[in-house]
Scaffold this active site. Structure first.
Site, PDB file in Angstrom:
ATOM      1  N   ARG A   1      35.247  58.247  28.456  1.00 14.21           N
ATOM      2  CA  ARG A   1      34.893  57.251  27.454  1.00 14.21           C
ATOM      3  C   ARG A   1      33.592  57.663  26.771  1.00 14.21           C
ATOM      4  NH1 ARG A   1      38.103  52.807  28.116  1.00 14.21           N
ATOM      5  NH2 ARG A   1      39.037  52.479  30.168  1.00 14.21           N
ATOM      6  N   GLY A   2      33.441  57.269  25.515  1.00 14.51           N
ATOM      7  CA  GLY A   2      32.213  57.563  24.798  1.00 14.51           C
ATOM      8  C   GLY A   2      32.111  59.036  24.421  1.00 14.51           C
TER       9      GLY A   2
ATOM     10  N   ILE B   1      47.609  51.145  27.544  1.00 19.08           N
ATOM     11  CA  ILE B   1      48.533  50.590  28.526  1.00 19.08           C
ATOM     12  C   ILE B   1      48.691  49.087  28.330  1.00 19.08           C
ATOM     13  CG2 ILE B   1      46.882  50.050  30.372  1.00 19.08           C
ATOM     14  CD1 ILE B   1      48.892  51.447  32.308  1.00 19.08           C
ATOM     15  N   ASP B   2      47.680  48.452  27.695  1.00 17.94           N
ATOM     16  CA  ASP B   2      47.717  46.994  27.470  1.00 17.94           C
ATOM     17  C   ASP B   2      48.631  46.599  26.315  1.00 17.94           C
ATOM     18  OD1 ASP B   2      45.896  46.780  29.484  1.00 17.94           O
ATOM     19  OD2 ASP B   2      44.172  46.367  28.200  1.00 17.94           O
TER      20      ASP B   2
ATOM     21  N   GLU C   1      43.638  40.779  33.847  1.00 16.85           N
ATOM     22  CA  GLU C   1      42.226  40.974  34.169  1.00 16.85           C
ATOM     23  C   GLU C   1      41.281  40.245  33.213  1.00 16.85           C
ATOM     24  OE1 GLU C   1      40.726  44.962  33.538  1.00 16.85           O
ATOM     25  OE2 GLU C   1      42.432  45.420  32.230  1.00 16.85           O
TER      26      GLU C   1
ATOM     27  N   ARG D   1      48.140  52.898  36.529  1.00 17.92           N
ATOM     28  CA  ARG D   1      47.643  53.816  35.489  1.00 17.92           C
ATOM     29  C   ARG D   1      47.923  55.271  35.806  1.00 17.92           C
ATOM     30  NH1 ARG D   1      41.728  52.955  33.426  1.00 17.92           N
ATOM     31  NH2 ARG D   1      41.489  54.644  34.910  1.00 17.92           N
TER      32      ARG D   1
END
Length: 479
Positions: free
Chosen positions: A164-165, A219-220, A319, A375
């Protein structure tokens, strides 16, 4: 036909309200481009396919449910190979980068990009950027060949790493320019694709002949416009194992409660579809539908009712559900996502405390969090097919000179979608929609929209139609 354009999107209008939200092309900012016959013309695998090449005027409507007087509306360019390409095969140096969290199907997409470039277009030079965006300027690359990638679809994760980032536009584009890369395939979610859009804009400002193609990964399933994102079907399927385990545990104990926490930071699609697929779930909690614990029509009352009726129950919680009930945590991850409190553990402990202190009803609660197991698995058959088509569409688009686009499925057809449409908002469950009503009728749970709402005073006894009516009138209500 009329048209207007900007860096992100060209808008072409036609008769009867037709609007084509077209993707950028090299010819928009580079003159005197050379074209080449598509190598697929002489490929024996495709020479037998009639009308294999996509007509330049083919487009796909964004909305397919219309009335007789409805304007034709917004369309996207249909994906697929064109008669002419804008790269000679020997001149192509492509790269692939994966960013963000893991998702089933990442390796399949990588494999199919490499194989499509090689087998369809004769491109042999493909680099894997190691470790996400920062790999452009701080890590080594991996030479991706068909032989190396042949079996990677059978493994979870990504062989080129992810992070990430690390997005530094100038450094990334400098690296692309210095290495001589002219096709960039970026696989990631909305944050990653925002970065891809900025990379495309900088490349265009510099006048470089570099195609930037995105493949949406979340995935969401929270990316708008497209029918679904790859890995979603696999996630829903794998979630069944956790729900089945929770049901077995709950059914085997006195007043047993099985609770499963699934992915869904802002969108509850996995929880909703897994609930509908399972039919063992008695309550599904998602970020889009507020709920409360105590009082009439609250979660505690519903749990007690179900335990008295059935002796056990299963709860699925996304979540991101119920975050407004927890103390605010003002922290972000490297991608800029707000760090969430663990709502699953909090609800589980709240249920235990309530039944121990308030009702004196003995319960047995088992809490299951399969997030990282889901995941990390390889994609299933359905997602493997989908990943293949997404990758092939992206390759066809880049070879045809399109750039600043995402390949995606719209109403069952593969399309090229401008970046700005993909990153403009998040896709969320619409709780006034039929799908959420189907879930309510499956679980028979109340809507949890608060005791102050007149239409939900007896939420537990309302039929599905009344629940949906209540939803329409109470969306602004907070518990």
């Amino acid at each position: 036909m009329g048209s207007q354009s900007n860096f992100q999107m060209k808008e072409v209008t036609g008769e009867f309200g037709y609007v084509l939200q077209d993707v950028p092309h090299f010819s928009d900012y580079i003159s005197d481009l050379q074209t080449y016959p598509n190598p697929l013309r002489s490929n024996p695998a495709y020479s037998v396919v009639k009308q294999y090449f996509v007509d330049m005027d083919d487009s796909v409507p964004e909305k397919i449910v219309v009335h007789k007087d409805t304007p034709r509306g917004i369309h996207f360019r249909r994906a697929g190979p064109r008669q002419q390409v804008y790269f000679a095969s020997d001149d192509v140096l492509a790269c692939i980068v994966t960013c963000g969290g893991l998702c089933p199907g990442l390796n399949t997409v990588i494999r199919e990009i490499v194989h499509s470039l090689d087998y369809m277009y004769g491109v042999s030079k493909v680099l894997g950027i190691d470790g996400g965006y920062r790999g452009f300027y701080s890590k080594n690359t991996v030479n991706l060949t068909p032989k190396l990638c042949n079996d990677i679809h059978k493994r979870g994760g990504t062989i080129i790493g992810s992070s990430r980032g690390g997005h530094d536009t100038t450094k990334i584009v400098d690296s692309i320019q210095d290495r001589g890369i002219n096709q960039v395939y970026i696989i990631g979610g909305d944050g990653t694709l925002r970065g891809a859009n900025v990379i495309y804009e900088e490349i265009r400002k510099r006048g470089l002949k570099v195609a930037v193609a995105g493949i949406p990964k979340t995935i969401d399933n929270d990316i708008p416009v497209i029918d679904r994102s790859f890995g979603f079907d696999t996630a829903v399927e794998e979630a069944q194992r956790a729900i089945n385990a929770a049901h077995v545990e709950a059914d085997s104990a006195e007043n047993g409660i099985g609770m499963v926490k699934l992915m869904g930071r802002y969108s509850g699609f996995i929880a909703m579809h897994a609930t509908l697929a399972s039919r063992d779930v008695d309550c599904c909690l998602i970020p889009e539908s507020p709920f409360y614990l105590e009082g009439k029509g609250g979660l505690f009352e519903y749990i007690e009712k179900k335990l008295k009726e059935n002796g056990h129950m299963v709860i699925v919680v996304a979540e991101g559900a119920g975050q407004e009930l927890l103390p605010t945590k003002n922290e972000e991850d490297a991608s800029g996502n707000k760090l969430l409190q663990d709502v699953g553990l909090w609800i589980a402990q709240s249920i235990k405390d309530h039944f121990a202190k308030q009702t004196k009803m003995p319960i047995t609660l088992k809490y299951i969090d399969p997030t990282y197991m889901i995941r990390a698995i390889p994609s299933n058959a359905s997602d493997n097919v989908y990943c293949t088509l997404l990758a092939q569409s992206a390759v066809h688009g880049a070879m045809a000179g399109y750039t600043g686009f995402t390949s995606g499925l719209v109403n069952g057809r593969h399309t090229y979608i401008p970046f700005n449409r993909i990153i403009e908002k998040q896709n969320k469950v619409v709780i006034t929609d039929r799908m959420w009503a189907r879930l309510l009728s499956s679980t028979n749970q109340p809507s949890f929209l608060g005791p102050k709402c007149p239409s939900l005073t007896n939420a537990g006894q309302l039929g599905t139609g009344d629940k949906v009516t209540g939803l329409l009138g109470c969306l602004s209500l907070k518990p």
